[in-house]
Design a protein around this motif. Structure first.
Motif, short mmCIF file in Angstrom:
data_model
loop_
_atom_site.label_atom_id
_atom_site.label_comp_id
_atom_site.label_asym_id
_atom_site.label_seq_id
_atom_site.Cartn_x
_atom_site.Cartn_y
_atom_site.Cartn_z
N PRO A 127 0.79 -1.24 0.00
CA PRO A 127 0.00 0.00 0.00
C PRO A 127 0.82 1.29 0.00
N VAL A 128 2.10 1.21 0.37
CA VAL A 128 2.92 2.42 0.43
C VAL A 128 3.46 2.73 -0.96
N GLU A 129 3.27 3.97 -1.40
CA GLU A 129 3.72 4.39 -2.73
C GLU A 129 4.71 5.53 -2.57
N VAL A 130 5.92 5.33 -3.06
CA VAL A 130 6.99 6.30 -2.94
C VAL A 130 7.30 6.87 -4.32
N HIS A 131 7.37 8.21 -4.39
CA HIS A 131 7.73 8.89 -5.64
C HIS A 131 9.15 9.40 -5.50
N ALA A 132 9.97 9.16 -6.53
CA ALA A 132 11.38 9.52 -6.43
C ALA A 132 11.94 9.81 -7.81
N MET A 133 13.18 10.37 -7.82
CA MET A 133 13.95 10.56 -9.04
C MET A 133 15.22 9.72 -8.91
N CYS A 134 15.54 9.00 -9.97
CA CYS A 134 16.69 8.08 -9.93
C CYS A 134 17.65 8.39 -11.07
N ALA A 135 18.94 8.43 -10.75
CA ALA A 135 19.96 8.58 -11.78
C ALA A 135 19.95 7.34 -12.67
N PRO A 136 20.14 7.50 -13.99
CA PRO A 136 20.06 6.35 -14.90
C PRO A 136 20.97 5.20 -14.50
N GLY B 289 21.68 4.19 -11.68
CA GLY B 289 21.20 3.49 -10.49
C GLY B 289 19.95 2.66 -10.72
N LEU B 290 19.37 2.74 -11.93
CA LEU B 290 18.11 2.03 -12.18
C LEU B 290 18.26 0.51 -12.02
N GLY B 291 19.36 -0.03 -12.47
CA GLY B 291 19.57 -1.48 -12.35
C GLY B 291 19.60 -1.92 -10.90
N TYR B 292 20.30 -1.14 -10.05
CA TYR B 292 20.34 -1.48 -8.63
C TYR B 292 18.94 -1.36 -8.01
N LEU B 293 18.20 -0.34 -8.43
CA LEU B 293 16.85 -0.15 -7.89
C LEU B 293 15.94 -1.31 -8.28
N GLN B 294 16.02 -1.74 -9.53
CA GLN B 294 15.20 -2.87 -9.98
C GLN B 294 15.55 -4.14 -9.20
N THR B 295 16.83 -4.34 -8.93
CA THR B 295 17.24 -5.51 -8.15
C THR B 295 16.68 -5.43 -6.73
N ALA B 296 16.65 -4.23 -6.17
CA ALA B 296 16.21 -4.07 -4.78
C ALA B 296 14.71 -4.26 -4.61
N VAL B 297 13.90 -3.76 -5.55
CA VAL B 297 12.44 -3.76 -5.34
C VAL B 297 11.68 -4.63 -6.33
N GLY B 298 12.34 -5.15 -7.36
CA GLY B 298 11.70 -6.08 -8.29
C GLY B 298 10.51 -5.48 -9.02
N ASP B 299 9.40 -6.23 -9.02
CA ASP B 299 8.21 -5.82 -9.78
C ASP B 299 7.47 -4.65 -9.13
N ASN B 300 7.89 -4.22 -7.94
CA ASN B 300 7.22 -3.11 -7.26
C ASN B 300 7.75 -1.77 -7.74
N LEU B 301 8.26 -1.73 -8.95
CA LEU B 301 8.84 -0.51 -9.52
C LEU B 301 8.13 -0.14 -10.80
N GLU B 302 7.75 1.15 -10.91
CA GLU B 302 7.22 1.71 -12.15
C GLU B 302 8.18 2.80 -12.60
N ILE B 303 8.65 2.71 -13.83
CA ILE B 303 9.62 3.66 -14.38
C ILE B 303 8.89 4.65 -15.27
N GLY B 304 9.08 5.94 -15.00
CA GLY B 304 8.42 6.98 -15.77
C GLY B 304 9.35 7.67 -16.75
N ALA B 305 9.07 8.94 -17.00
CA ALA B 305 9.80 9.70 -18.00
C ALA B 305 11.07 10.30 -17.39
N ALA B 306 12.01 10.64 -18.27
CA ALA B 306 13.24 11.28 -17.84
C ALA B 306 13.04 12.79 -17.74
N ALA B 307 13.67 13.39 -16.75
CA ALA B 307 13.61 14.84 -16.57
C ALA B 307 14.71 15.50 -17.38
N THR B 308 14.73 16.84 -17.37
CA THR B 308 15.74 17.57 -18.15
C THR B 308 17.16 17.32 -17.65
#
Length: 315
Positions: free
Chosen positions: A234-243, A245-264
């Motif tokens: 139920p907890v939803e966290v919004h964040a910005m991730c350096a490109p 670090g995305l692989g490490y993030l996916q390993t840490a949270v698995g399918d509980n990750l939604e990847i959005g658009a890149a910022a400027t």
């Protein structure tokens, strides 16, 4: 996929009357050993395929492979579609082949064959540690037959708290979710999902199922699974991730990750879900080099406290 091959082999038998393992292997671009295993699998599934020994031998379809496939009984047609047509597993090609095969079946068999093809969803990803085994539950066949026959059933059911109740359900489909099996059913209270290993008794009735208009098992299960995942995380966290670090993030949270658009600035917007604020903060603490949490503030506070504790212990 094997289901594609099984349907393709049956259509070859229907068209040619007899095939050999080398012919099947050449046409489907598989080994002869795999071709023999698939031909044997058709026979084991109840399809009337038999081998002929000798120089002019091969595999034949009982009944001479007639265009209307009258060599198949109703139960054999159902068996084929159960083997080859699970809704979530079939590719567009195998679904197209199944549609052609339906048109070749005798009229009395078509409805149940189509029902069998759409009666099962295979969802290979399990929900954590469910306690279920890989053994099919006791009433699986009975409930799947109720789905295919389109008849209501009276279930005895034991809930999470150990309370047993009895209810009338309208079986709509069966789902294999990892090692667990579920039945999706319509009830007086709306659509419900029951774990089949918690079913204590089944009495099939003669009453027809009341099927919701435009019901689709795959779409329905997607809605059920999505809602269940949201209740579990139920907890939803919004964040910005350096490109980087995305692989490490996916390993840490698995399918509980939604990847959005890149910022400027090149960082990527992400949404991370978890069961608790402290638990998700603990997962993300090691990614501070690449990850900046925007919300909620409570998760940021947990991270600050974790950071202070780490500093105090290891400085």
């Amino acid at each position: 996929m094997r289901s594609d091959r099984l349907v393709a082999i049956l259509l070859m038998l229907q068209r040619r009357g007899q095939v050999t393992a080398p012919e099947v292997a050449k046409e489907l671009e598989i080994s002869e050993r795999t071709a023999r295993r698939d031909l044997d699998a058709l026979g084991m599934a109840g399809i009337p395929v038999y081998s002929v020994q000798g120089r002019a031998g091969g595999w034949r379809l009982l009944g001479g492979g007639r265009t209307d496939l009258s060599g198949l009984t109703a139960s054999e047609a159902r068996a084929l579609f159960l083997v080859a047509g699970p809704a979530a597993a079939a590719t567009p090609e195998v679904k197209a082949a199944l549609r052609k095969l339906v048109r070749a079946l005798p009229e009395p068999f078509r409805e149940q064959a189509e029902a069998a093809a759409s009666s099962l969803i295979v969802d290979s990803q399990s929900w954590g540690s469910s306690g279920a085994t890989n053994q099919p539950p006791r009433f699986l066949d009975t409930l799947q037959n109720a789905v295919i026959q389109g008849v209501q059933a009276r279930l005895g059911y034991v809930d999470n708290a150990g309370n047993e109740t009895e209810r009338i359900v309208h079986p709509l489909g069966i789902v294999a979710k990892g090692p667990s099996w579920y039945i999706v059913a319509h009830t007086d209270a709306g659509r419900r999902t029951f774990r089949i290993d918690r079913v204590s008794s089944v009495a099939v009735t003669d009453e027809s199922v009341q099927r919701p208009e435009n019901f689709d098992l795959a779409e329905s299960w997607h809605e059920i699974a999505t809602e269940a995942d949201r209740r579990r995380t139920p907890v939803e966290v919004h964040a910005m991730c350096a490109p980087e670090g995305l692989g490490y993030l996916q390993t840490a949270v698995g399918d509980n990750l939604e990847i959005g658009a890149a910022a400027t600035d090149g960082r990527v917007a992400v949404v991370i879900r978890g069961p608790s604020e402290y638990g998700i903060a603990g997962h993300l603490a090691g990614l501070v080099e690449w990850l900046e949490i925007a919300a909620p503030q409570s998760v940021r506070d947990h991270l600050a406290r974790i950071g202070t504790a780490l500093t105090n212990r290891y400085r």
